[in-house]
Design a protein around this motif. Structure first.
Motif, PDB file in Angstrom:
ATOM      1  N   LEU A  45       0.867  -0.743   0.200  1.00  0.00           N
ATOM      2  CA  LEU A  45       0.192  -0.333  -0.486  1.00  0.00           C
ATOM      3  C   LEU A  45       0.779   0.870   0.197  1.00  0.00           C
ATOM      4  N   SER A  46       0.836   1.532  -1.437  1.00  0.00           N
ATOM      5  CA  SER A  46       0.921   3.174  -0.724  1.00  0.00           C
ATOM      6  C   SER A  46       0.955   3.944   0.422  1.00  0.00           C
TER       7      SER A  46
ATOM      8  N   SER B 243      -0.830   7.102   0.552  1.00  0.00           N
ATOM      9  CA  SER B 243      -1.885   7.506   0.119  1.00  0.00           C
ATOM     10  C   SER B 243      -2.449   6.628   0.364  1.00  0.00           C
ATOM     11  N   ARG B 244      -2.615   5.799  -0.073  1.00  0.00           N
ATOM     12  CA  ARG B 244      -3.627   5.221   0.252  1.00  0.00           C
ATOM     13  C   ARG B 244      -3.742   4.439   1.464  1.00  0.00           C
TER      14      ARG B 244
ATOM     15  N   GLU C 157      -9.583  -4.419   1.579  1.00  0.00           N
ATOM     16  CA  GLU C 157      -8.693  -3.726   0.663  1.00  0.00           C
ATOM     17  C   GLU C 157      -7.962  -5.192   0.274  1.00  0.00           C
TER      18      GLU C 157
ATOM     19  N   ARG D 116     -13.719   0.141  -2.325  1.00  0.00           N
ATOM     20  CA  ARG D 116     -13.286   1.064  -2.889  1.00  0.00           C
ATOM     21  C   ARG D 116     -14.133   2.325  -2.532  1.00  0.00           C
TER      22      ARG D 116
END
Length: 114
Positions: free
Chosen positions: A15-16, A18-19, A41, A47
């Protein structure tokens, strides 16, 4: 909670930042919800960013301030020997305390928007 979400790398999820920041409101301060968010996730179910925790509006300070105002009106009526102020203040104080007591009765709680 960010630690729980970062542990998602153990589950094979990359996961980044930002996510992770987008998933943070979904978990709130609950580690069980964080695990559920990470699992969803991984399955592709997260979503839409919609918080699952309950949000309440705190109105107790306003209620207490109103009760204090009615009590002050009652004592002003008592001090000035104004019978209408004394009766109105006392009646409003009793009615307010009754509503406050009835408001603390636990019933079926629903989330906002349901």
């Amino acid at each position: 909670m960010l630690r729980q979400l970062r542990n998602s790398r153990r589950m094979g999820l990359q996961l980044s930042k930002s996510r992770l920041a987008a998933l943070q409101p979904l978990a709130g301060c609950n580690p069980m919800l964080a695990r559920k968010v990470v699992r969803n996730e991984r399955l592709g179910l997260n979503r839409s960013v919609r918080p699952q925790h309950m949000q309440y509006v705190v109105v107790m300070p306003i209620v207490v301030a109103c009760l204090m105002a009615f009590g002050i009106v009652r004592f002003i009526g008592m001090g000035t020997r104004n019978k209408s102020l004394y009766i109105f203040g006392g009646t409003a104080l009793v009615a307010g305390m009754t509503m406050k007591s009835l408001g603390q009765v636990r019933g079926a709680r629903k989330r906002l928007g349901q």
